[in-house]
Design a protein around this motif. Sequence first.
Motif, PDB file in Angstrom:
ATOM      1  N   PRO A 102       0.812  -1.220   0.000  1.00  0.00           N
ATOM      2  CA  PRO A 102       0.000   0.000   0.000  1.00  0.00           C
ATOM      3  C   PRO A 102       0.846   1.271   0.000  1.00  0.00           C
ATOM      4  N   TYR A 103       2.009   1.197   0.660  1.00  0.00           N
ATOM      5  CA  TYR A 103       2.827   2.421   0.752  1.00  0.00           C
ATOM      6  C   TYR A 103       3.529   2.722  -0.559  1.00  0.00           C
ATOM      7  N   VAL A 104       3.725   1.701  -1.413  1.00  0.00           N
ATOM      8  CA  VAL A 104       4.224   1.988  -2.762  1.00  0.00           C
ATOM      9  C   VAL A 104       3.186   2.794  -3.519  1.00  0.00           C
ATOM     10  N   PHE A 105       1.921   2.411  -3.345  1.00  0.00           N
ATOM     11  CA  PHE A 105       0.843   3.091  -4.073  1.00  0.00           C
ATOM     12  C   PHE A 105       0.587   4.489  -3.527  1.00  0.00           C
TER      13      PHE A 105
ATOM     14  N   SER B 184      -8.972   3.001  -1.835  1.00  0.00           N
ATOM     15  CA  SER B 184     -10.207   2.272  -2.115  1.00  0.00           C
ATOM     16  C   SER B 184     -10.090   0.784  -1.822  1.00  0.00           C
ATOM     17  N   TRP B 185      -8.964   0.159  -2.191  1.00  0.00           N
ATOM     18  CA  TRP B 185      -8.913  -1.296  -2.213  1.00  0.00           C
ATOM     19  C   TRP B 185      -7.814  -1.901  -1.364  1.00  0.00           C
ATOM     20  N   MET B 186      -7.137  -1.106  -0.552  1.00  0.00           N
ATOM     21  CA  MET B 186      -6.071  -1.666   0.270  1.00  0.00           C
ATOM     22  C   MET B 186      -6.256  -1.191   1.701  1.00  0.00           C
ATOM     23  N   ASN B 187      -5.738  -2.004   2.626  1.00  0.00           N
ATOM     24  CA  ASN B 187      -5.797  -1.617   4.027  1.00  0.00           C
ATOM     25  C   ASN B 187      -4.396  -1.306   4.507  1.00  0.00           C
ATOM     26  N   PHE B 188      -4.204  -0.190   5.143  1.00  0.00           N
ATOM     27  CA  PHE B 188      -2.868   0.105   5.675  1.00  0.00           C
ATOM     28  C   PHE B 188      -2.991   1.073   6.830  1.00  0.00           C
ATOM     29  N   ASN B 247     -13.333   9.203  -5.302  1.00  0.00           N
ATOM     30  CA  ASN B 247     -14.784   9.101  -5.443  1.00  0.00           C
ATOM     31  C   ASN B 247     -15.154   8.186  -6.592  1.00  0.00           C
ATOM     32  N   TYR B 248     -14.360   8.189  -7.642  1.00  0.00           N
ATOM     33  CA  TYR B 248     -14.683   7.378  -8.817  1.00  0.00           C
ATOM     34  C   TYR B 248     -14.224   5.933  -8.620  1.00  0.00           C
ATOM     35  N   ILE B 249     -12.947   5.774  -8.245  1.00  0.00           N
ATOM     36  CA  ILE B 249     -12.367   4.429  -8.194  1.00  0.00           C
ATOM     37  C   ILE B 249     -13.009   3.589  -7.099  1.00  0.00           C
ATOM     38  N   SER B 250     -13.388   4.219  -5.987  1.00  0.00           N
ATOM     39  CA  SER B 250     -13.994   3.436  -4.907  1.00  0.00           C
ATOM     40  C   SER B 250     -15.398   2.970  -5.287  1.00  0.00           C
ATOM     41  N   GLN B 251     -15.986   3.564  -6.341  1.00  0.00           N
ATOM     42  CA  GLN B 251     -17.319   3.153  -6.762  1.00  0.00           C
ATOM     43  C   GLN B 251     -17.294   2.053  -7.819  1.00  0.00           C
ATOM     44  N   LEU B 252     -16.092   1.661  -8.272  1.00  0.00           N
ATOM     45  CA  LEU B 252     -16.011   0.596  -9.277  1.00  0.00           C
ATOM     46  C   LEU B 252     -16.565  -0.695  -8.667  1.00  0.00           C
ATOM     47  N   PRO B 253     -17.210  -1.534  -9.488  1.00  0.00           N
ATOM     48  CA  PRO B 253     -17.853  -2.724  -8.927  1.00  0.00           C
ATOM     49  C   PRO B 253     -16.851  -3.658  -8.236  1.00  0.00           C
ATOM     50  N   ARG B 254     -17.168  -4.028  -7.007  1.00  0.00           N
ATOM     51  CA  ARG B 254     -16.307  -4.866  -6.187  1.00  0.00           C
ATOM     52  C   ARG B 254     -16.051  -6.226  -6.848  1.00  0.00           C
ATOM     53  N   GLU B 255     -17.090  -6.768  -7.536  1.00  0.00           N
ATOM     54  CA  GLU B 255     -16.963  -8.115  -8.125  1.00  0.00           C
ATOM     55  C   GLU B 255     -15.854  -8.140  -9.178  1.00  0.00           C
ATOM     56  N   THR B 256     -15.790  -7.068  -9.984  1.00  0.00           N
ATOM     57  CA  THR B 256     -14.771  -7.020 -11.029  1.00  0.00           C
ATOM     58  C   THR B 256     -13.378  -7.119 -10.422  1.00  0.00           C
ATOM     59  N   MET B 257     -13.184  -6.359  -9.325  1.00  0.00           N
ATOM     60  CA  MET B 257     -11.892  -6.361  -8.650  1.00  0.00           C
ATOM     61  C   MET B 257     -11.564  -7.759  -8.118  1.00  0.00           C
ATOM     62  N   GLU B 258     -12.564  -8.312  -7.432  1.00  0.00           N
ATOM     63  CA  GLU B 258     -12.313  -9.598  -6.794  1.00  0.00           C
ATOM     64  C   GLU B 258     -12.039 -10.685  -7.823  1.00  0.00           C
ATOM     65  N   ALA B 259     -12.732 -10.610  -8.960  1.00  0.00           N
ATOM     66  CA  ALA B 259     -12.480 -11.576 -10.036  1.00  0.00           C
ATOM     67  C   ALA B 259     -11.020 -11.489 -10.477  1.00  0.00           C
TER      68      ALA B 259
END
Lengths: 381, 365
Positions: A102-105, B184-188, B247-259
């Motif tokens: 994450p920190y790279v991003f 949007s998609w990572m936890n840190f 605002n845009y990227i976090s609204q992308l469909p979760r299923e697509t990402m997970e796939a």
Amino acid sequence: MSTTSSYGFRPTRLFTALIMLAIVIAALYIGFDLLRAQAVPERTDALAKFAQSVFDNATPAGKLINGIFAILLGVGGMAALFWAANGVVEELPETPKRWLLPYVFVGPMAVLLIFLYIIPTIRTVILSFYDRDGEIFVGLQNYIDTFTVSDMWDSFRNTILWIVLGTFFCVSLGLLIATLADRSKFETVARAIVFMPMAISFVGAAVIFRFIYYYAPEGSNQIGLLNAIVTTLGGEPQAWLQYNQPWNNLWLIIVVVWMQTGFCMVIFSAALKGVPEELLEAGRIDGATELRIFFNILLPYIWGTIVTVTTTIIIFMLKIFDLVMGMTGGQFSTEVIGTQFYRQLFANRNIGWGAAIATLLLIAVIPVMAYNLRQLAQNRK
Amino acid sequence: MKSYSRNKRTSSLIVNISLALICFLWILPTIGLLVSSFRTSRAIAESGWWYILPHQAWVKISEMPAPTGTDPDKPITIEGVSATFEQFRAGVEANGKRLKWEGNRRLGTIFVEEQRWTMDTRFTLDNYRAVILGDQFQEKQADGTSRQIQGNDIGPSMINTAVVAIPSTILPILIAAFAAYAFSWMNFIGRKILFVAVVALLVVPLQVAMVPILRDFARLEINGSYLAVWLAHVTFGLPLATYLLYNYISQLPRETMEAAYIDGASHFTTFTRLVLPLSVPALASFAIFQFIWVWNDFLVSLIFLGPSGNLRVMTARLTDMIGSRGQDWHYLTAGAFVTMLVPLIVFFSMQRYFIRGLLAGSVKG
């Protein structure tokens, strides 16, 4: 798609990735030093000599080569840095990878915001308590000075004029035009025309309106539009930008109203489209006049948007700088806070005052900042 | 019902007329600039730009040599009209004609003029040549003589503006898109506080950060190079870019990402192959917004590139011209139009994206 992660940890690949990262960083450093060397003509090392001979900025051709090189370096270098840093982290074992990726991003953004925005903001506040060279602590002296010197008073007064009159005209005209356009077949054309000045620079707009306000003594050809109209109607030509202080500020404010009304109009247009048609029909069937429909139905419905647009424009007016520099250069008591900031910092070389003025700007936006953060907290819930 | 529709028709007429009036007022300044930039310096000095429209004016229909050896104290009689020399200089009207004395008292010409419909069509491209290029050239003066003039060099400063504007547009998008993906998609650790910082910085005037940055850059010896302006523009553009793209990227469909993750795609691949292509509308909106802003910027480049020197941008050059050529409207108007050209093209070709970007950004308050 790359599936490197599933192969597990391989030290040799990590080593290669580290070498790549080192190469990218080294290339970036050399490239940036080449750019930097041009700004320091007294440098005589080999790199600087090379830079000064290849990128001769005095000729258009050298300028073009330099420009293309600089663009490729800046954009390509950043992309390469992301790629190489990701490459290294991808080769790490699973746990540190999950921690570090994450920190790279987010890292480059965080570094830039922290070191070039957040820390400097704090340092500005601290500097505002120091003297003109930023070395001796003077307490509140800079603030006392800025509030007691008379041309600072002028600029405070003018900035308030800008905020009150400029915001009022931008918002109300924007709302008026959006409402009119909403009922017209020519909406697209009208919106494009009113919106267009947003694409023009303040300096360009300054030229346009200096020409419109141009003053020639009575009896000579009035080539400025405004004075031509005034003399045709039998009046005397006026030096609009110079006389009748402080109301000459109004002629400057008009320019920004011309430029920014389009912004308000576009946002109000979108908001008006969101008003349900049934609501308006109901009003019309009840026999309400268009004026009443506007004030009793439309206005309350889009009130939230009006507040947002108004705060955006207020912050915008607070920072006005380019236009005043282009129109009057701050003469004829048209100085505002934005131009005073520049003047104190550069013409007077007074860092303490510059920092104090900047801090006042910061204090002025804090209510809006607090409101936004509260909204954010509410959305999270 | 009938009166309702008639009412509707009159009210729509009123709406359209007021709208037309507003549009006319709004476009008039720009038209004045555009027209003036193509007029000769002499035409600009003699008449307002609206004289290119058909209007009635005195037009010369014939001329004759002025009488010589006249008595300075007595009225002069020409073609049966008596008046003093000064009156003839200003023009004397008689029988629908006007007699005008051109030149001096001893060696003059009498112009016989008539009121006719006419248009002022003294157009030229010389203004643009003189403004864009930097070499010496001859310019005809209003009095007929010519003088050597140094060109205004806006062309090269346009290259500077482009070199400042292109990376200052692409880099914040690149950096902010990566960050928006992470938000949007990572936890840190620090995710929340960083995002709060982004939102808080949305409204902080860039002047507030400028003083210390300027001192740091001076220490690093990068003031006056592209590097300094880029860093400043990129940083000042980042909060809005990150906020919009999040605002845009976090609204992308979760299923697509997970796939994508299930297929074994790394975050980097998902980002470059999936998220970036899907986010093109949002990227374009911000890009246009930022590009026009940076192209038109004066303050940041003034402070980090300096008011003079080889690298100064177009707005700085034009401000300079306002100071040094404040009365030369033929140059100023042409110069201003050159600086406006690129943003106007971008604006008109991508207006839709620009508006979308504004709408998304207006949420920020």
